[in-house]
Design a protein around this motif. Sequence first.
Motif, PDB file in Angstrom:
ATOM      1  N   GLN A 153     -23.226  -1.316  -1.852  1.00  0.00           N
ATOM      2  CA  GLN A 153     -21.978  -1.676  -1.794  1.00  0.00           C
ATOM      3  C   GLN A 153     -21.351  -2.346  -0.631  1.00  0.00           C
ATOM      4  OE1 GLN A 153     -19.705  -1.109  -4.617  1.00  0.00           O
ATOM      5  NE2 GLN A 153     -17.998  -2.130  -3.177  1.00  0.00           N
ATOM      6  N   PHE A 173     -15.702  -7.826   6.811  1.00  0.00           N
ATOM      7  CA  PHE A 173     -16.522  -7.647   5.758  1.00  0.00           C
ATOM      8  C   PHE A 173     -17.822  -6.690   6.110  1.00  0.00           C
ATOM      9  CE2 PHE A 173     -19.941  -9.407   3.374  1.00  0.00           C
ATOM     10  CZ  PHE A 173     -19.762  -9.206   1.875  1.00  0.00           C
ATOM     11  N   VAL A 174     -18.157  -5.622   5.707  1.00  0.00           N
ATOM     12  CA  VAL A 174     -19.311  -5.095   6.114  1.00  0.00           C
ATOM     13  C   VAL A 174     -20.183  -4.897   4.580  1.00  0.00           C
ATOM     14  CG1 VAL A 174     -18.480  -3.884   7.977  1.00  0.00           C
ATOM     15  CG2 VAL A 174     -18.201  -2.755   6.016  1.00  0.00           C
ATOM     16  N   LYS A 175     -21.501  -5.243   4.778  1.00  0.00           N
ATOM     17  CA  LYS A 175     -22.189  -5.093   3.656  1.00  0.00           C
ATOM     18  C   LYS A 175     -23.570  -4.522   4.022  1.00  0.00           C
ATOM     19  CE  LYS A 175     -23.757  -7.320  -0.310  1.00  0.00           C
ATOM     20  NZ  LYS A 175     -25.132  -7.067  -0.409  1.00  0.00           N
ATOM     21  N   LEU A 196       0.847  -1.160  -0.033  1.00  0.00           N
ATOM     22  CA  LEU A 196      -0.116  -0.051   0.066  1.00  0.00           C
ATOM     23  C   LEU A 196       0.949   1.316   0.010  1.00  0.00           C
ATOM     24  CD1 LEU A 196      -2.641  -0.719   2.729  1.00  0.00           C
ATOM     25  CD2 LEU A 196      -2.980  -0.738   0.194  1.00  0.00           C
ATOM     26  N   ARG A 200     -13.429  -3.590   5.916  1.00  0.00           N
ATOM     27  CA  ARG A 200     -12.731  -2.791   7.077  1.00  0.00           C
ATOM     28  C   ARG A 200     -11.418  -3.133   7.346  1.00  0.00           C
ATOM     29  NH1 ARG A 200     -15.876   1.375  10.693  1.00  0.00           N
ATOM     30  NH2 ARG A 200     -13.602   2.023  10.757  1.00  0.00           N
ATOM     31  N   PHE A 223     -17.864  -3.518   1.787  1.00  0.00           N
ATOM     32  CA  PHE A 223     -16.543  -3.096   1.945  1.00  0.00           C
ATOM     33  C   PHE A 223     -15.959  -4.040   2.969  1.00  0.00           C
ATOM     34  CE2 PHE A 223     -19.448   0.799   1.199  1.00  0.00           C
ATOM     35  CZ  PHE A 223     -18.386   1.387   0.487  1.00  0.00           C
ATOM     36  N   GLU A 228     -12.166  -4.686  -4.727  1.00  0.00           N
ATOM     37  CA  GLU A 228     -11.108  -3.932  -5.243  1.00  0.00           C
ATOM     38  C   GLU A 228      -9.870  -4.895  -5.092  1.00  0.00           C
ATOM     39  OE1 GLU A 228      -9.329   0.311  -3.659  1.00  0.00           O
ATOM     40  OE2 GLU A 228     -11.031  -0.163  -2.653  1.00  0.00           O
ATOM     41  N   VAL A 266      -5.730  -5.311  -4.933  1.00  0.00           N
ATOM     42  CA  VAL A 266      -4.405  -4.665  -4.358  1.00  0.00           C
ATOM     43  C   VAL A 266      -3.167  -5.510  -4.521  1.00  0.00           C
ATOM     44  CG1 VAL A 266      -3.476  -3.767  -2.093  1.00  0.00           C
ATOM     45  CG2 VAL A 266      -6.044  -4.038  -2.510  1.00  0.00           C
ATOM     46  N   ASP A 323      -5.556   1.841   9.668  1.00  0.00           N
ATOM     47  CA  ASP A 323      -6.838   1.354   9.304  1.00  0.00           C
ATOM     48  C   ASP A 323      -6.970   1.605   8.006  1.00  0.00           C
ATOM     49  OD1 ASP A 323      -8.150  -0.041  11.740  1.00  0.00           O
ATOM     50  OD2 ASP A 323      -8.107   2.031  12.617  1.00  0.00           O
ATOM     51  N   ARG A 324      -7.721   0.442   7.174  1.00  0.00           N
ATOM     52  CA  ARG A 324      -7.993   1.147   5.723  1.00  0.00           C
ATOM     53  C   ARG A 324      -9.180   0.480   5.378  1.00  0.00           C
ATOM     54  NH1 ARG A 324      -4.550   2.977   1.280  1.00  0.00           N
ATOM     55  NH2 ARG A 324      -3.077   3.655   2.718  1.00  0.00           N
ATOM     56  N   THR A 325     -10.140   1.317   4.675  1.00  0.00           N
ATOM     57  CA  THR A 325     -11.491   0.514   4.197  1.00  0.00           C
ATOM     58  C   THR A 325     -11.298   0.243   2.586  1.00  0.00           C
ATOM     59  OG1 THR A 325     -12.761   1.645   5.667  1.00  0.00           O
ATOM     60  CG2 THR A 325     -13.835   1.044   3.905  1.00  0.00           C
ATOM     61  N   PHE A 326     -11.551  -0.839   2.113  1.00  0.00           N
ATOM     62  CA  PHE A 326     -11.705  -1.319   0.719  1.00  0.00           C
ATOM     63  C   PHE A 326     -12.950  -1.464   0.429  1.00  0.00           C
ATOM     64  CE2 PHE A 326      -7.167  -1.973   0.292  1.00  0.00           C
ATOM     65  CZ  PHE A 326      -6.415  -2.146   1.665  1.00  0.00           C
ATOM     66  N   LYS A 327     -13.275  -1.076  -0.902  1.00  0.00           N
ATOM     67  CA  LYS A 327     -14.584  -1.611  -1.680  1.00  0.00           C
ATOM     68  C   LYS A 327     -14.523  -2.998  -1.935  1.00  0.00           C
ATOM     69  CE  LYS A 327     -14.003   1.401  -5.031  1.00  0.00           C
ATOM     70  NZ  LYS A 327     -14.249   1.967  -6.198  1.00  0.00           N
TER      71      LYS A 327
END
Lengths: 308, 189
Positions: free
Chosen positions: B36, B29-31, B17, B40, B38, B60, B62, B53-57
């Motif tokens: 959409q 995993f949040v949904k 990153l 977290r 995400f 996505e 990487v 901390d990073r939030t990804f769609k």
Amino acid sequence: MSWEPQATLDALSTRAEVNAKIRAFFQSHNVIEVETPILNQYSVTDLHIDSIATDNYKILHTSPEYAMKRLLAFHKCDIYQLCKVFRANEKSSYHNDEFTMLEWYRVAWSYKDLMKEVAELVTTLVGNNLEPLDVTYISYQQIFKKYAGIDIQTSNQADYLQVCGDHSLKLNSALTTHQYQNLILDQIIVPKLEKRRITFVYDFPVEQAALAKLNDQGCAERFELYFGGVELANGFQELTDAQEQLSRFEEDNRQRLLVGKKAIEIDIEFLLALKSGLPESAGVAFGIDRLLMVMLDVGDIKSVLSFP
Amino acid sequence: MANYNSNEFRAGLKLILDGDPYTIIENEFVKPGKGQAFNRVKLRNLKSGRVVDRTFKSGESVEAADVMDTDMQYLYNDGEEWHFMEPKSYEQFAMSKDSVGDAVQWLKGQEDCVVTLLDGQPLSVAVPNFVELQITQTDPGVRGDTAQGGTKPATLETGAVVKVPLFVEEGEVLRIDTRTAEYVSRVKD
């Protein structure tokens, strides 16, 4: 490897009790229990829902919505279904790829009337006479103003990014307005809601209409129910226009292709049912496993599933 | 260049990153029901050790970090670099003081370490949990103080300073827990 169940006997009996109360509730409200096929030829086009296919080219339903609406279009009466549904790649403390859904439809009702009935059902299932549950009805626009300090009518991506930053949500890449709204509602607003209060959020942005009717104010007549810090239900003033439904399916497929997903074969039988005339109705899908999580005060969906 | 899709995220996975290597500590995993999804994610920077901390769609992609943990023996330092050897191939790797970091104070020679390689270059080193080192300097203990369980500082042969019980004397060999920098016991020859 362990052969033992995950759920305690308490969790199993609470589920049995909830199922019995649901059936008694709908019997006393003259709503008929129906069963529709779990294995289907068609699936949903929804960009964010992926189905699971079997090797004989059938698809496990992700919700009984289309089949129930075909019943509704033909028999034009109130129906409910309590069934297992399946969604690919959904595993978390609040998700399981197989879960229990309660879905029901009320003919000639408005989504606002249906919200009241949902509140009545939740109260029947979890409430007691000593401590009645409070209910709040708040629009999507108001809830963003109140808990995120943002006006969705006038805000741009920079404003949403600012709100995320203020709540230490660091994003890996830029989002669309719609994606920011999803993230902020789920991760910033909902955790601030009172846990013992039934909160309905209604009138969603048009981009999040799904299968809801649009009103004259440019809102989708859709609602979500939050209780115990989780989203429990999603309801619509059902879209009855077959032509509009077809264009939404086609738009879904365009979006799917853009993110590298396969387009989904459109359910023609469902469209024909709409064309023949779906009565004005309101419908809602309700997650039973999450309700049990709230009732039993557990943080992982596995605790309410016999064999997750 | 290999990539990971956020659907593959799990603890222990190593990513790049902003040009730095990270390892995933936690992935949530949040949904929303119809929106959409995400991820977290909590990640540790493998260079600085800092947790972010990073939030990804969801979906996505990487860049994967080509990171390998390799057993190596510490050989010596030449004042500028610390030298390690892969015992099977005898291949040697040199690390700067910055990369060796806190491990410096426990390295005497011949310790079996785990060196993390990024694209074949040493990134960080983990020393054994326990090392045995001799005391080069400590003040004599005062008789009668042992009952109170008091401690005093002792300098070890690597230069590290640890707290030791009052009865321990100069020249003795100690067993040290490198994770807490604490005295464990005396080692008898």
